[in-house]
Design a protein around this motif. Structure first.
Motif, PDB file in Angstrom:
ATOM      1  N   ASP A   1     131.189 126.546  41.454  1.00 44.73           N
ATOM      2  CA  ASP A   1     129.817 127.608  41.813  1.00 44.73           C
ATOM      3  C   ASP A   1     129.555 128.975  41.234  1.00 44.73           C
ATOM      4  OD1 ASP A   1     129.888 125.047  43.839  1.00 44.73           O
ATOM      5  OD2 ASP A   1     131.786 126.201  45.335  1.00 44.73           O
ATOM      6  N   ARG A   2     130.916 128.186  40.340  1.00 44.20           N
ATOM      7  CA  ARG A   2     130.106 130.006  39.899  1.00 44.20           C
ATOM      8  C   ARG A   2     129.795 130.126  38.160  1.00 44.20           C
ATOM      9  NH1 ARG A   2     132.702 130.045  43.583  1.00 44.20           N
ATOM     10  NH2 ARG A   2     133.963 131.864  45.126  1.00 44.20           N
ATOM     11  N   LYS A  25     126.437 124.268  38.868  1.00 44.73           N
ATOM     12  CA  LYS A  25     126.398 124.415  40.322  1.00 44.73           C
ATOM     13  C   LYS A  25     126.102 122.957  40.787  1.00 44.73           C
ATOM     14  CE  LYS A  25     125.765 129.854  40.682  1.00 44.73           C
ATOM     15  NZ  LYS A  25     124.417 130.510  40.914  1.00 44.73           N
ATOM     16  N   GLU A  59     136.550 136.946  38.514  1.00 48.81           N
ATOM     17  CA  GLU A  59     136.585 136.473  39.958  1.00 48.81           C
ATOM     18  C   GLU A  59     136.682 135.362  40.353  1.00 48.81           C
ATOM     19  OE1 GLU A  59     132.657 135.611  42.523  1.00 48.81           O
ATOM     20  OE2 GLU A  59     131.942 136.685  40.682  1.00 48.81           O
ATOM     21  N   ILE A  60     136.855 133.987  39.030  1.00 49.38           N
ATOM     22  CA  ILE A  60     136.608 132.793  38.993  1.00 49.38           C
ATOM     23  C   ILE A  60     138.670 132.571  39.826  1.00 49.38           C
ATOM     24  CG2 ILE A  60     136.587 130.462  38.610  1.00 49.38           C
ATOM     25  CD1 ILE A  60     134.237 131.015  37.402  1.00 49.38           C
ATOM     26  N   LYS A  83     132.580 137.407  35.558  1.00 49.97           N
ATOM     27  CA  LYS A  83     133.163 135.972  36.294  1.00 49.97           C
ATOM     28  C   LYS A  83     134.365 135.728  36.059  1.00 49.97           C
ATOM     29  CE  LYS A  83     129.094 134.233  36.830  1.00 49.97           C
ATOM     30  NZ  LYS A  83     127.482 133.637  35.873  1.00 49.97           N
TER      31      LYS A  83
END
Length: 369
Positions: A332-333, A338, A190-191, A187
């Motif tokens: 958002d992740r 969120k 990805e960020i 994660k």
């Protein structure tokens, strides 16, 4: 009672952290502002560094140096062109001063005729304002020198930080992925990739928007016959980078120069031209060129600009939008954050769901038939 007690310490801790971070940001402006700006420049120059390193087989340090030199060359070209336009304005300064004097007397006569204020009262008010301005002239000179020195310091730190961030980018990436637990590594990667992609697209779009606004303003002002159209177009394009407030400063400068060179009638045309270009920029250029890369609603964008100006001045106003976008990507992740990402984003209308519902209802009706 238990939930209330658990909520209050959490709220106090959040407020304490926000106040502490703001205080640290104010104290460390000379270091943190160029560092954050350099991070954005490093993301922008990252494709250049990767191309030189992978395709041309340059060493990491050499590819980084060439990328930074290219950045310096582009910035120097813009500064040189802007300085040349300012030198043309300075060469015409005596004529500009004479026209400004004529325009001033016309304005004085209009005020006297319209508002029934005689010229002696106007002169008394101006003399009083002039005396106050002269009394604070030493403070103005000191502020100007301090601003110049801080700008040079900012540029120096920016170049050094950009070089170091580009040169040690893999070390920084390894640190980010190693500081979290193993199950969060994917994660975090990805960020980081998403931040790199969105911020790069945003900065490129911002420069394209600045270029298009500059060309549009130069074209419109040249067609209107405004003197120093190139200079005023450059001012409009450059200050358009600062959201919301930059265009008003550019409009003020343009109206003052136009009033001094062409009189009050042409100022109205310049005002209409600025409103038209700004409307085109906000409704067409911004969504088309910059796109939806940074989906921050206007409320949070404006709050960010005000807070950025309070903390770091103009540099804070420029940096707030991309770093709000970075925060939104993170929010958002991360599951617990969120709701904050939804709060910062745009309002999504459920049009697609309604359309799907109508299509499903229609299919069911046809099946009954």
């Amino acid at each position: 009672m238990k939930e209330k007690l658990s909520f209050l310490p959490k709220l106090a801790l959040v407020l304490f952290c926000l106040i502490s971070l703001t205080y640290i940001a104010i104290l460390g402006q000379s270091l943190l502002a160029p560092l954050l700006f350099s991070f954005l420049m490093a993301i922008l120059l990252l494709p250049v560094g990767n191309f030189l390193e992978t395709r041309l087989k340059f060493k990491r340090s050499l590819s980084t140096i060439i990328a930074v030199i290219l950045m310096i060359a582009v910035i120097s070209g813009i500064v040189y062109f802007f300085g040349k336009q300012l030198s043309d304005l300075w060469a015409d300064w005596p004529l500009l001063k004479q026209k400004a004097n004529v325009s001033y007397h016309e304005l004085q006569h209009w005020i006297s005729k319209t508002f029934k204020i005689n010229t002696q009262k106007q002169l008394a008010y101006l003399n009083d304002s002039t005396e106050k301005a002269l009394a604070t002239s030493a403070a103005i000179v000191a502020t100007t020198l301090a601003t110049l020195s801080s700008t040079l310091l900012f540029l120096g730190f920016t170049l050094l930080f950009t070089f170091f961030i580009l040169n040690y980018r893999r070390v920084l990436f390894t640190f980010l992925t190693s500081v979290f637990k193993q199950e969060h590594k994917e994660k975090v990667t990805e960020i980081v990739n998403q931040i790199q992609y969105i911020i790069k697209k945003y900065i490129i779009g911002l420069f394209l928007q600045m270029l298009i606004v500059t060309v549009l303003m130069i074209t419109v002002l040249s067609l209107l016959g405004v003197k120093y159209a190139v200079l005023l177009g450059l001012v409009a394009g450059i200050f358009n980078v600062v959201p919301y407030l930059g265009i008003f400063f550019a409009l003020l400068v343009s109206c003052l120069i136009t009033f001094a060179t062409a009189g009050a009638a042409k100022v109205l045309l310049v005002l209409v031209a600025f409103i038209g270009v700004h409307a085109l920029d906000g409704n067409v250029l911004m969504p088309l060129v910059v796109g939806s890369k940074v989906k921050i609603n206007a409320l949070f964008a404006f709050i960010g600009i005000v807070v950025g100006e309070m903390i770091w001045g103009i540099s804070g106003m420029f940096l707030c939008i991309p770093y709000l976008a970075i925060l939104k990507i993170i929010f958002d992740r991360v599951d617990n954050l969120k709701p904050w990402g939804l709060l910062m984003g745009e309002d999504h209308k459920p049009e697609k769901k309604k359309r799907v519902y109508r299509i499903t209802k229609r299919i069911k009706f046809e099946e009954k038939d």
